[in-house]
Scaffold this active site. Sequence first.
Site, PDB file in Angstrom:
ATOM      1  N   SER A  25       0.836  -1.207   0.000  1.00  0.00           N
ATOM      2  CA  SER A  25       0.000   0.000   0.000  1.00  0.00           C
ATOM      3  C   SER A  25       0.868   1.254   0.000  1.00  0.00           C
ATOM      4  O   SER A  25       0.628   2.187  -0.771  1.00  0.00           O
ATOM      5  CB  SER A  25      -0.916   0.011   1.235  1.00  0.00           C
ATOM      6  OG  SER A  25      -1.787  -1.086   1.225  1.00  0.00           O
ATOM      7  N   ARG A 100     -14.374  -5.844 -11.941  1.00  0.00           N
ATOM      8  CA  ARG A 100     -14.351  -4.956 -10.778  1.00  0.00           C
ATOM      9  C   ARG A 100     -14.659  -3.528 -11.227  1.00  0.00           C
ATOM     10  O   ARG A 100     -14.025  -3.004 -12.155  1.00  0.00           O
ATOM     11  CB  ARG A 100     -12.993  -5.037 -10.070  1.00  0.00           C
ATOM     12  CG  ARG A 100     -12.723  -6.411  -9.498  1.00  0.00           C
ATOM     13  CD  ARG A 100     -11.333  -6.525  -8.889  1.00  0.00           C
ATOM     14  NE  ARG A 100     -11.192  -5.729  -7.665  1.00  0.00           N
ATOM     15  CZ  ARG A 100     -10.074  -5.697  -6.935  1.00  0.00           C
ATOM     16  NH1 ARG A 100      -9.009  -6.400  -7.312  1.00  0.00           N
ATOM     17  NH2 ARG A 100     -10.023  -4.969  -5.838  1.00  0.00           N
ATOM     18  N   SER A 148     -11.658   3.163  -1.329  1.00  0.00           N
ATOM     19  CA  SER A 148     -10.816   4.334  -1.065  1.00  0.00           C
ATOM     20  C   SER A 148      -9.751   4.502  -2.143  1.00  0.00           C
ATOM     21  O   SER A 148      -9.144   5.572  -2.258  1.00  0.00           O
ATOM     22  CB  SER A 148     -10.148   4.202   0.295  1.00  0.00           C
ATOM     23  OG  SER A 148      -9.262   3.097   0.319  1.00  0.00           O
ATOM     24  N   GLN A 149      -9.516   3.459  -2.932  1.00  0.00           N
ATOM     25  CA  GLN A 149      -8.506   3.560  -3.987  1.00  0.00           C
ATOM     26  C   GLN A 149      -8.900   4.590  -5.041  1.00  0.00           C
ATOM     27  O   GLN A 149      -8.036   5.243  -5.631  1.00  0.00           O
ATOM     28  CB  GLN A 149      -8.278   2.191  -4.635  1.00  0.00           C
ATOM     29  CG  GLN A 149      -7.609   1.195  -3.707  1.00  0.00           C
ATOM     30  CD  GLN A 149      -7.531  -0.192  -4.300  1.00  0.00           C
ATOM     31  OE1 GLN A 149      -7.834  -0.406  -5.479  1.00  0.00           O
ATOM     32  NE2 GLN A 149      -7.116  -1.151  -3.496  1.00  0.00           N
ATOM     33  N   ASP A 290      -9.186  -5.571   4.901  1.00  0.00           N
ATOM     34  CA  ASP A 290      -8.297  -6.681   4.547  1.00  0.00           C
ATOM     35  C   ASP A 290      -8.018  -7.612   5.726  1.00  0.00           C
ATOM     36  O   ASP A 290      -7.416  -8.677   5.547  1.00  0.00           O
ATOM     37  CB  ASP A 290      -6.975  -6.150   3.983  1.00  0.00           C
ATOM     38  CG  ASP A 290      -7.112  -5.647   2.557  1.00  0.00           C
ATOM     39  OD1 ASP A 290      -8.122  -5.973   1.910  1.00  0.00           O
ATOM     40  OD2 ASP A 290      -6.221  -4.918   2.092  1.00  0.00           O
ATOM     41  N   LYS A 317     -13.542  -7.248  -4.169  1.00  0.00           N
ATOM     42  CA  LYS A 317     -12.101  -7.461  -4.074  1.00  0.00           C
ATOM     43  C   LYS A 317     -11.670  -8.512  -5.100  1.00  0.00           C
ATOM     44  O   LYS A 317     -12.361  -8.740  -6.102  1.00  0.00           O
ATOM     45  CB  LYS A 317     -11.731  -7.879  -2.649  1.00  0.00           C
ATOM     46  CG  LYS A 317     -12.018  -6.818  -1.592  1.00  0.00           C
ATOM     47  CD  LYS A 317     -11.011  -5.686  -1.643  1.00  0.00           C
ATOM     48  CE  LYS A 317     -11.164  -4.742  -0.473  1.00  0.00           C
ATOM     49  NZ  LYS A 317     -10.129  -3.693  -0.443  1.00  0.00           N
ATOM     50  N   LYS A 389       1.084 -12.249  -4.795  1.00  0.00           N
ATOM     51  CA  LYS A 389       0.506 -10.914  -4.956  1.00  0.00           C
ATOM     52  C   LYS A 389       0.982  -9.962  -3.870  1.00  0.00           C
ATOM     53  O   LYS A 389       1.232  -8.783  -4.143  1.00  0.00           O
ATOM     54  CB  LYS A 389      -1.019 -11.009  -4.940  1.00  0.00           C
ATOM     55  CG  LYS A 389      -1.736  -9.677  -5.121  1.00  0.00           C
ATOM     56  CD  LYS A 389      -3.233  -9.874  -5.186  1.00  0.00           C
ATOM     57  CE  LYS A 389      -3.968  -8.549  -5.255  1.00  0.00           C
ATOM     58  NZ  LYS A 389      -3.667  -7.786  -6.473  1.00  0.00           N
TER      59      LYS A 389
END
Length: 408
Positions: A25, A100, A148-149, A290, A317, A389
């Site tokens: 992040s 998504r 929030s991304q 998360d 997600k 990932k």
Amino acid sequence: MIKTLRLSHPTGQLKGRIQLPASKSEANRALILAALSGRQSALDNLSEANDTQLLQHLLQSDAETIDAEDAGTVMRFLTAYYAVTGQQKILTGTPRMCQRPIKVLVEALRELGAAITYLGEEGYPPLRIYGFKGSGKSKLTVRSDISSQYISALLMVAPLLPGGLQLELEGKIGSRPYIDMTLALMEHFGVKAAFAGNTITVPQQPYRATRFQVEADWSAASYWYSLVALAREADITLLGLKEHSFQGDRAIVEMMYRLGVHTTFTAEGVRLLKKEHEKYVSFDFTDCPDLAQTIVSLCAALGITLEMTGVESLRIKETDRIQALQIEVLGMSSSLQEITPGVFRLEPGLILQKQLSFRTYQDHRMAMAFAPLALLTPVQIQEPSVVRKSYPRFWEDLQKVGFDITEN
């Protein structure tokens, strides 16, 4: 590619020192900000996570077609970055990524003057980005209850806009610590902003090149907390974590205190020891979604009744995480149900199986959330490579503390 791993632990006793991966992040935000500041910045301890390595590669690519794979931050951050810097790109991803939603971000960028079209279904990738002319608009209202991304993507490009940006957040703000992290990192790169009530104001101003060291990942730490809670005996030190962190998943410290883990902060990071756990807990995951999979699997394993809220974003997600959890806890004789709108209850059962098997749904957090149960009974994890990932060394780190891991 390995299809299944079988995990067990002969003693149930954990002792060791673990170097956690760096926060993806923080790293992914720092990469975008470094690019916006003129690429002269020095970034230390960049995450080895695939998402971060991918973003670093794509920012250096001259290709017209950009594949964000399954990385949400890569897709959202690059959409805003390419649009406002006037680059012509096709931006795509995996089949799941193309399911998504990205409409909230695209509509906001269009209002600001970006030329973006959908190449498939309206509101979803793939996208064609033509460039940026500027609409003269400097005030936007965006929904803040989805991801929030989107907000972070808009904020990072806001100083480049002719009039800056005043962003009004509509509705309940989800994952606010990630927005705060974005603003804190922007300030580190020389940009001042104000966040008052539901309004964020970012004046037009230049970024400055600087040096930034990425912190260890609190999300990765959460799986070690779960391991300590399930072990017969445990003394684990996690290196590189800070008591005062930008990361919302630092909330794991307080959550896990109730679930059987005591945290001591040291100069190196944190030391984790076992303690008694509660029988019933209620958590709001609005600021740390998360962590939900880790907490659900742990509560099912320890026989703890859990009520949880603030998990709306889990539906969009890497997989529908609510549905995936509901399916997988059934194998543990537990049930996860929505008892009232937005409120879920986990009712744990007795784990009677001599071996548990879990699907991962192309989701790294499903694999790592259920792996700690191997301290109770042998566990099979399907498609274990998904951990690349965010935590590529996860299986190797488990072996360091005594797990027997075999490939099928």
